[in-house]
Design an enzyme around this catalytic site. Sequence first.
Site, PDB file in Angstrom:
ATOM      1  N   HIS A  37      -0.761  -5.190 -25.296  1.00  0.00           N
ATOM      2  CA  HIS A  37      -1.583  -4.044 -24.877  1.00  0.00           C
ATOM      3  C   HIS A  37      -1.833  -3.100 -26.040  1.00  0.00           C
ATOM      4  CE1 HIS A  37       2.585  -2.481 -24.186  1.00  0.00           C
ATOM      5  NE2 HIS A  37       2.074  -1.352 -24.622  1.00  0.00           N
ATOM      6  N   HIS A  83      -0.179   3.364 -29.746  1.00  0.00           N
ATOM      7  CA  HIS A  83       0.498   2.217 -30.348  1.00  0.00           C
ATOM      8  C   HIS A  83      -0.154   0.912 -29.916  1.00  0.00           C
ATOM      9  CE1 HIS A  83       2.932   2.404 -26.505  1.00  0.00           C
ATOM     10  NE2 HIS A  83       2.874   1.081 -26.599  1.00  0.00           N
ATOM     11  N   GLU A 134       4.902  -1.728 -31.185  1.00  0.00           N
ATOM     12  CA  GLU A 134       5.931  -2.131 -30.226  1.00  0.00           C
ATOM     13  C   GLU A 134       5.959  -3.657 -30.196  1.00  0.00           C
ATOM     14  OE1 GLU A 134       5.007  -1.155 -26.149  1.00  0.00           O
ATOM     15  OE2 GLU A 134       7.080  -1.425 -25.481  1.00  0.00           O
TER      16      GLU A 134
END
Lengths: 132, 132
Positions: free
Chosen positions: B7, B79, B128
């Site tokens: 994502h 992010h 991440e």
Amino acid sequence: MIGRLNHVALAVPDLDAAAAQYRDALGADVGAPQELPEHGVRVVFITLPNTKIELLHPLGDDSPISGFLAKNPAGGMHHVCYEVDDIAAARDRLVAAGARALGDVKIGAHGKPVLFLHPKDFAGCLIELEEA
Amino acid sequence: MIGRLNHVALAVPDLDAAAAQYRDALGADVGAPQELPEHGVRVVFITLPNTKIELLHPLGDDSPISGFLAKNPAGGMHHVCYEVDDIAAARDRLVAAGARALGDVKIGAHGKPVLFLHPKDFAGCLIELEEA
């Protein structure tokens, strides 16, 4: 209306260093640098299984990336690009919804029609639409 | 090493307004808001054909998003999340390559092990990693 996420673009102060980080530390499929003088950028494409990451660095004196890097000298996330079937229909729908385009539809870095949308209308995120 | 882009996360000052922009102006598949108090966020997931967009808004007094929105009141790109097969192996490879993790592996918003990497080691982009 929007379809696939075509790419995420990251502006980087050192293209070779960023490419090496993705290749060596993150183990990604990193392409060779390409110069796109008509767009004022030097780019590296990173191919992921489902989308691409574009590393962007200014090229020439009038690069659209220079201002961003002046404000964010360490680099940062620059824009996301969503695919649409029909860029003119997308523009008309967005304008009708009150969103502002940044300029007109033009031919983008991949040779396809693109349109950028004003980040103020999308919570600070610069959005590129590309006719896929 | 890295696999799919799981994502892209966007921090937004008004979650309902941002969700409406994606649903109405961009015509995307926008989910209902969810509160994740253990992560200090209220989130909306947008499902694209090949990946997801996560709209993030602070929840509670100690949200990891509050500082970002204080610096970027209009919102912005927060992010990217890449999938890995083995988060412990990924951490070891990254540390060996000189990259810094932000804290330890923990359970992320999707109930899977995640690790955040220092943006200073990746050209200003917060990354991440999620064990898929």
